[in-house]
Design an enzyme around this catalytic site. Sequence first.
Site, short mmCIF file in Angstrom:
data_model
loop_
_atom_site.label_atom_id
_atom_site.label_comp_id
_atom_site.label_asym_id
_atom_site.label_seq_id
_atom_site.Cartn_x
_atom_site.Cartn_y
_atom_site.Cartn_z
N LYS A 185 0.80 -1.22 0.00
CA LYS A 185 0.00 0.00 0.00
C LYS A 185 0.84 1.28 0.00
O LYS A 185 0.31 2.35 -0.26
CB LYS A 185 -0.95 -0.01 1.19
CG LYS A 185 -2.01 -1.10 1.08
CD LYS A 185 -2.94 -0.82 -0.08
CE LYS A 185 -4.09 -1.81 -0.10
NZ LYS A 185 -5.11 -1.45 -1.08
C1 LIG Z 1 -2.80 -7.24 3.72
C2 LIG Z 1 -3.44 -6.91 2.42
N1 LIG Z 1 -3.51 -7.81 1.47
C3 LIG Z 1 -4.07 -7.56 0.27
C4 LIG Z 1 -4.63 -6.36 -0.03
C5 LIG Z 1 -5.30 -6.16 -1.36
O1 LIG Z 1 -4.83 -5.12 -2.14
P1 LIG Z 1 -5.83 -4.25 -3.05
O2 LIG Z 1 -6.55 -3.30 -2.15
O3 LIG Z 1 -4.94 -3.53 -3.99
O4 LIG Z 1 -6.80 -5.16 -3.72
C6 LIG Z 1 -4.60 -5.44 0.98
C7 LIG Z 1 -5.28 -4.22 0.82
O5 LIG Z 1 -5.64 -3.55 1.74
C8 LIG Z 1 -3.99 -5.71 2.22
O6 LIG Z 1 -3.94 -4.82 3.21
#
Ligand SMILES: Cc1ncc(COP(=O)(O)O)c(C=O)c1O
Length: 416
Positions: A54
């Site tokens: 992120k």
């Molecule tokens: C730990 C974790 N895994 C996966 C994701 C998924 O990413 P995206 O929001 O780009 O789909 C996030 C998103 O918040 C996350 O915090």
Amino acid sequence: MTTSLAGANRGIADNILDLIGDTPLLRLPPSFAPGVEAEILLKFEPANPGGSVKDRIALAMIRGAEERGELRPGGTVVECTSGNTGAGLCLVAAALGYRSLIVIPDKMSQEKIDTLRAFGAEVVITPAHVPAGHPEHYLKVAERLAASIPGAWWANQFGNPDNPGAHYRTTGPEIWAQCDGRLDAFVAGCGTGGTITGTGRFLRERNPAVRIVGVDPPGSVYEPYWRTGELPAAGTYAVEGVGEDEIPDSWDREVVTDYEVVDDAESFAVARRLARETGIFVGGSAGLALAAGLRVGARLGAGKRVVVLIPDSGKNYLTKVYDPDWLRDNGFLDRVPAAAATVGDLVRRRPRAALLPEETLDLAWRQIADRGVRPLPVVAARPDGELLGVADEDRLLELLAAGSSPQDSISSARRR
Ligand SMILES: Cc1ncc(COP(=O)(O)O)c(C=O)c1O
């Protein structure tokens, strides 16, 4: 875009923001999954300075807001997030001199909340189990705060095109370059969907044959919606960061070519085994993505290459995915047989101090007073016993002051 989001990780960096992106691609030791003949490569996002994928979107969204004049010196960055986007935004805000205010649901781990506070952020905690659209839902609270604080700007990762845009400009090109253009599938869990949408779009533009595989926990709406075009009722799951109960603008159904569903137990088991057998320490959502990546790799077979996105480190989940007591309490690990149990195991087996949503505020008050435990968890009736929120005296007084009666159930009082 004035700041390069990637490529600066060489030599001496002048700014922490220059360390965002350009993360390694790590080959999964083949011994981890002997039956899988495809090569499995892990795009290792814990290497970002804020510890997760992120950081990329935090930097892109803040730079985008500055360029559009929506965020000015002295301004406040507002976001509602289950943790990692908050950490990324607070890090970038601190580096650039902005204040940050983060709204977070109360089911999130303490480590994530403490991380936000470490960057000097103000953290507002909201009940996890109110329906979307409710005035106390974390999205609504963030929207309201952003509108009422002068100079505030709401990052809104679910509706901000700079979220998938960051992955289109950085994650996708990095993977393409690191693989020399040779990959057969990209696998990622979807929270906002920004990662899969931006990265997948870039990779498919380069090679339309690359499979773009989304991964969902059962209960999330993405996979059923992707398959049927209809929005089902959302369920619950314990894995953090992935899965949604609505379809956000940041996720593009057209980019995704396949979907896999992986449950909590398998996600956590894969993550835990990965740490023990390979030293690669990742969160539960990485376990979910890798479990799906192994299925894809087994299907594709020898000579094929699968890239799995690893969103964050296991450090965020020491009190959950990596805590045998939490796993046992939540049914993800077998209980210790009575003959082998220690005193600690037996004490943990006593009925937990907890409230059910249909119990009254009056009972909640007496339970807190009698047991001397605060906050008390509010859990769904068995068999799943899922954590819905927490109750303490302050929260009960707020509900009573807002017009609830002591005889109202906890769930109806929270919906008022
Ligand atoms: C730990 C974790 N895994 C996966 C994701 C998924 O990413 P995206 O929001 O780009 O789909 C996030 C998103 O918040 C996350 O915090």
